[in-house]
Design a protein around this motif. Structure first.
Motif, short mmCIF file in Angstrom:
data_model
loop_
_atom_site.label_atom_id
_atom_site.label_comp_id
_atom_site.label_asym_id
_atom_site.label_seq_id
_atom_site.Cartn_x
_atom_site.Cartn_y
_atom_site.Cartn_z
N ILE A 1 0.86 -1.18 0.00
CA ILE A 1 0.00 0.00 0.00
C ILE A 1 0.90 1.23 0.00
O ILE A 1 1.72 1.39 0.90
N ASN A 2 0.77 2.06 -1.03
CA ASN A 2 1.56 3.28 -1.16
C ASN A 2 0.65 4.46 -0.89
O ASN A 2 -0.33 4.68 -1.61
N VAL B 1 -3.32 10.33 -3.32
CA VAL B 1 -3.83 9.04 -3.81
C VAL B 1 -3.19 7.91 -3.00
O VAL B 1 -2.07 8.05 -2.49
N THR C 1 -2.41 3.76 -3.44
CA THR C 1 -2.43 2.64 -4.36
C THR C 1 -2.23 1.34 -3.58
O THR C 1 -1.55 1.30 -2.57
N GLU D 1 -1.12 -2.64 -4.38
CA GLU D 1 -0.50 -3.48 -5.41
C GLU D 1 -0.31 -4.90 -4.89
O GLU D 1 -0.01 -5.11 -3.71
N LYS E 1 -2.66 -3.27 -9.83
CA LYS E 1 -2.64 -2.03 -9.06
C LYS E 1 -4.02 -1.39 -9.07
O LYS E 1 -4.67 -1.30 -10.11
N ILE E 2 -4.46 -0.95 -7.89
CA ILE E 2 -5.73 -0.24 -7.73
C ILE E 2 -5.41 1.10 -7.07
O ILE E 2 -4.63 1.15 -6.11
N SER E 3 -6.00 2.18 -7.58
CA SER E 3 -5.79 3.51 -7.00
C SER E 3 -7.08 3.99 -6.34
O SER E 3 -8.17 3.83 -6.90
N SER F 1 -8.89 7.39 -4.23
CA SER F 1 -8.80 8.77 -3.77
C SER F 1 -8.81 8.73 -2.24
O SER F 1 -9.21 7.73 -1.63
#
Length: 81
Positions: free
Chosen positions: A29-30, A35, A37, A39, A50-52, A54
């Motif tokens: 988790i970044n 945002v 993300t 991964e 990868k899912i982004s 908000s």
């Protein structure tokens, strides 16, 4: 097990699946300023999925973890209603 690292432009949390018969790949988790993300390596295709999100979506996800079934909308103060 998990780790937390503070990098120049993000906080990185890595979740490691352990102790299960059917272990899943690590999740990274970044958390950036605007945002987040998520991964995970897909071993079938050998690619990182990868899912982004908000920041608002993450706030809603966090609220949803503690609520029963239903439809909700977060108010300005972060409470659900």
């Amino acid at each position: 097990m998990f780790s937390i690292e503070h990098e120049f432009d993000a906080t990185v949390v890595t979740l490691v699946d352990e102790g299960s018969v059917n272990l899943m790949e690590d999740i990274t988790i970044n958390m950036f300023e605007d945002v987040i993300t998520v991964e995970q390596l897909d071993p079938r295709t050998d690619t990182v999925q990868k899912i982004s999100f908000s920041l608002h979506q993450i706030q809603e996800l966090a609220a949803a973890l503690d609520l029963p079934e239903g439809v909700y909308k977060l108010q300005q103060d972060g409470k659900s209603g």
